[in-house]
Design an enzyme around this catalytic site. Structure first.
Site, PDB file in Angstrom:
ATOM      1  N   CYS A 114      66.338  59.052  44.236  1.00 22.96           N
ATOM      2  CA  CYS A 114      67.663  59.274  44.849  1.00 22.96           C
ATOM      3  C   CYS A 114      67.714  60.536  45.705  1.00 22.96           C
ATOM      4  CB  CYS A 114      68.734  59.339  43.771  1.00 22.96           C
ATOM      5  SG  CYS A 114      68.661  57.958  42.642  1.00 22.96           S
ATOM      6  N   HIS A 242      74.809  62.630  46.596  1.00 21.16           N
ATOM      7  CA  HIS A 242      74.349  61.314  46.120  1.00 21.16           C
ATOM      8  C   HIS A 242      75.433  60.678  45.251  1.00 21.16           C
ATOM      9  CE1 HIS A 242      72.263  58.156  44.191  1.00 21.16           C
ATOM     10  NE2 HIS A 242      71.945  58.815  43.088  1.00 21.16           N
ATOM     11  N   ASN A 272      75.697  52.839  43.133  1.00 23.77           N
ATOM     12  CA  ASN A 272      74.608  53.791  43.319  1.00 23.77           C
ATOM     13  C   ASN A 272      73.490  53.109  44.114  1.00 23.77           C
ATOM     14  OD1 ASN A 272      72.296  55.351  43.040  1.00 23.77           O
ATOM     15  ND2 ASN A 272      72.645  55.847  40.885  1.00 23.77           N
TER      16      ASN A 272
HETATM   17  O1  UT7 Z   1      71.000  57.894  40.609  1.00 26.24           O
HETATM   18  C1  UT7 Z   1      70.648  58.756  39.576  1.00 26.24           C
HETATM   19  C2  UT7 Z   1      70.416  57.997  38.366  1.00 26.24           C
HETATM   20  N1  UT7 Z   1      71.528  57.591  37.583  1.00 26.24           N
HETATM   21  C3  UT7 Z   1      72.627  58.307  37.224  1.00 26.24           C
HETATM   22  O2  UT7 Z   1      72.953  59.338  37.754  1.00 26.24           O
HETATM   23  C4  UT7 Z   1      73.422  57.811  36.070  1.00 26.24           C
HETATM   24  C5  UT7 Z   1      73.905  58.940  35.170  1.00 26.24           C
HETATM   25  N2  UT7 Z   1      74.557  58.474  33.942  1.00 26.24           N
HETATM   26  C6  UT7 Z   1      75.754  57.855  33.962  1.00 26.24           C
HETATM   27  O3  UT7 Z   1      76.315  57.645  35.017  1.00 26.24           O
HETATM   28  C7  UT7 Z   1      76.398  57.473  32.630  1.00 26.24           C
HETATM   29  O4  UT7 Z   1      75.645  58.014  31.590  1.00 26.24           O
HETATM   30  C8  UT7 Z   1      76.543  55.938  32.440  1.00 26.24           C
HETATM   31  C9  UT7 Z   1      77.606  55.407  33.381  1.00 26.24           C
HETATM   32  C10 UT7 Z   1      75.211  55.246  32.714  1.00 26.24           C
HETATM   33  C11 UT7 Z   1      76.968  55.630  31.012  1.00 26.24           C
HETATM   34  O5  UT7 Z   1      78.182  56.320  30.698  1.00 26.24           O
HETATM   35  P1  UT7 Z   1      78.331  57.048  29.281  1.00 26.24           P
HETATM   36  O6  UT7 Z   1      79.708  57.586  29.247  1.00 26.24           O
HETATM   37  O7  UT7 Z   1      77.189  58.023  29.173  1.00 26.24           O
HETATM   38  O8  UT7 Z   1      78.215  55.867  28.269  1.00 26.24           O
HETATM   39  P2  UT7 Z   1      77.170  55.651  27.051  1.00 26.24           P
HETATM   40  O9  UT7 Z   1      75.813  55.329  27.591  1.00 26.24           O
HETATM   41  O10 UT7 Z   1      77.296  56.793  26.118  1.00 26.24           O
HETATM   42  O11 UT7 Z   1      77.773  54.388  26.349  1.00 26.24           O
HETATM   43  C12 UT7 Z   1      79.047  54.442  25.694  1.00 26.24           C
HETATM   44  C13 UT7 Z   1      79.334  53.065  25.131  1.00 26.24           C
HETATM   45  C14 UT7 Z   1      78.205  52.492  24.287  1.00 26.24           C
HETATM   46  O12 UT7 Z   1      78.778  51.767  23.223  1.00 26.24           O
HETATM   47  P3  UT7 Z   1      78.901  52.407  21.756  1.00 26.24           P
HETATM   48  O13 UT7 Z   1      77.482  52.732  21.357  1.00 26.24           O
HETATM   49  O14 UT7 Z   1      79.752  53.634  21.918  1.00 26.24           O
HETATM   50  O15 UT7 Z   1      79.521  51.321  20.959  1.00 26.24           O
HETATM   51  C15 UT7 Z   1      77.522  51.533  25.211  1.00 26.24           C
HETATM   52  O16 UT7 Z   1      76.875  50.475  24.539  1.00 26.24           O
HETATM   53  O17 UT7 Z   1      79.533  52.158  26.200  1.00 26.24           O
HETATM   54  C16 UT7 Z   1      78.686  51.006  26.012  1.00 26.24           C
HETATM   55  N3  UT7 Z   1      78.341  50.492  27.319  1.00 26.24           N
HETATM   56  C17 UT7 Z   1      79.116  49.611  27.990  1.00 26.24           C
HETATM   57  N4  UT7 Z   1      80.277  49.019  27.674  1.00 26.24           N
HETATM   58  C18 UT7 Z   1      80.813  48.188  28.576  1.00 26.24           C
HETATM   59  C19 UT7 Z   1      77.249  50.785  28.073  1.00 26.24           C
HETATM   60  N5  UT7 Z   1      77.307  50.101  29.222  1.00 26.24           N
HETATM   61  C20 UT7 Z   1      78.438  49.361  29.204  1.00 26.24           C
HETATM   62  C21 UT7 Z   1      79.056  48.475  30.092  1.00 26.24           C
HETATM   63  N6  UT7 Z   1      80.230  47.907  29.748  1.00 26.24           N
HETATM   64  N7  UT7 Z   1      78.519  48.185  31.298  1.00 26.24           N
END
Ligand code: UT7
Length: 316
Positions: A114, A242, A272
């Site tokens: 990225c 980004h 993204n």
């Molecule tokens: O381009 C550079 C590379 N990428 C990035 O910069 C991405 C950086 N990271 C992020 O943007 C965030 O960490 C995410 C958007 C990927 C995830 O957000 P988060 O607030 O860190 O969520 P999490 O991974 O902690 O997940 C929270 C909950 C989990 O459920 P439990 O364990 O709390 O029951 C996940 O299973 O959300 C769940 N979850 C979803 N629920 C609905 C994960 N993905 C989804 C989804 N829909 N698509």
């Protein structure tokens, strides 16, 4: 002082728009979860004949046409990407033929995930200093839908496809990009297997760790570029960061104490798009008149590698 100025931009997005409601039909997710956690409402995916090469060509042709230059005036052609159609020929080599660039044009693809487009800007600045022809073409393009695991809800809702292009001119009295770049090798946080690993080349990501990395590195990188240029962040006209997650951007805006109006993004509509993200936004700002002649944009990317890069780019 010597450096490069931005002459023109171009972009290409696939026709097919995929909304969060479409994603709800693929995996257990919701528009509410995606939009509140990421700021994304829709993204574009390639379909039919659309591919990496066709997006790059369309964006490059548009930028070239807007610059008023002829292909024979280009000395360097770089494509920042990790999703090219073929590893060889590189997309940059395909563009040499399709655009009719001279055979002695320096053409190659580069992978800094990225941060790739900003790495490309700095590389072009260095190469153009030594080149006979002082105009360069730098493209950021991704077709991330080809390497997305559509059974993994934690990654598949994030990514999109697209291409952005920039024509640059090097000049002895032009401002330096004052580029800041870095890397920190790490396979655990963000990894896409290569050709010899035997696994499907899907994106594997520890979202939380990438988030932590991003909110640490993005403000630092922006501050370092401004310090190198000897200006304050108030003197930057636009921030072109980004588009990975709106929450990361909001954090950076707060930490840097910058006016959110100078940091308007497009993540809601594009998702993204990795290396394409900075040049796509740059093109939107230039074509809408939000970035005008003589103004400066502080561009910054961060992501897989891990990598990060920032640069101050002035519109000619
Ligand atoms: O381009 C550079 C590379 N990428 C990035 O910069 C991405 C950086 N990271 C992020 O943007 C965030 O960490 C995410 C958007 C990927 C995830 O957000 P988060 O607030 O860190 O969520 P999490 O991974 O902690 O997940 C929270 C909950 C989990 O459920 P439990 O364990 O709390 O029951 C996940 O299973 O959300 C769940 N979850 C979803 N629920 C609905 C994960 N993905 C989804 C989804 N829909 N698509």
């Amino acid at each position: 002082m010597s450096g490069i100025k931005l002459i023109s931009t171009g972009s290409a997005l696939p026709v097919r728009e995929v909304t969060n409601f479409d994603m709800e039909k693929l995996v257990e997710t919701s528009d509410e979860w995606i939009s509140t956690r990421t700021g994304i409402s829709a993204r574009r995916f390639c379909s039919g004949e659309e591919c990496h090469t066709s997006l790059c060509l369309a964006a490059a042709r548009q930028a070239l046409e807007r610059s008023g230059l002829r292909p024979e005036q280009i000395g360097v052609c770089l494509v920042a990407t990790l999703t090219q159609d073929t590893m060889t020929p590189s997309t940059a080599c395909v563009l040499q033929k399709e655009l009719g660039l001279p055979e002695d044009t320096v053409c190659f693809d580069l992978n800094a995930a990225c941060a790739g487009f900003v790495y490309g800007l700095h590389t072009a600045e260095c190469l153009l200093a030594a080149a006979e022809r002082k105009y360069g073409l730098v493209i950021g393009c991704e077709v991330l839908s080809r390497i997305t695991d559509f059974t993994d809800r934690s990654t598949c809702v994030l990514f999109g496809d697209g291409a952005g292009a920039a024509i640059l001119e090097w000049g002895e009295d032009y401002p330096s990009l004052c580029a800041v770049m870095g890397s920190r090798g790490n396979r655990q946080v963000l990894m896409i297997p290569g050709v010899n690993t035997g696994s499907p080349n899907f994106i594997h990501m520890d979202g939380k760790e990438v988030f932590r990395f991003a909110v640490d590195v993005l403000p630092k990188c922006a501050k370092e570029v401004a310090a190198k240029a000897g200006i304050s962040l108030d003197q930057v006209d636009r921030f072109v960061f980004h588009q990975a997650n709106q929450r990361i951007l909001d954090y950076a805006i707060k930490k840097l104490k910058i006016d959110p109006a100078r940091c308007v993004g497009n993540i809601a509509r594009t998702g993204n798009t990795s290396a394409a993200s900075v040049p796509l936004l740059l093109d939107e700002l230039v074509t809408s008149g939000a970035l005008r002649s003589g103004q400066r944009a502080l561009c910054a990317g961060f992501g897989g590698g891990l990598t990060w890069a920032g640069a101050l780019l002035q519109l000619a």
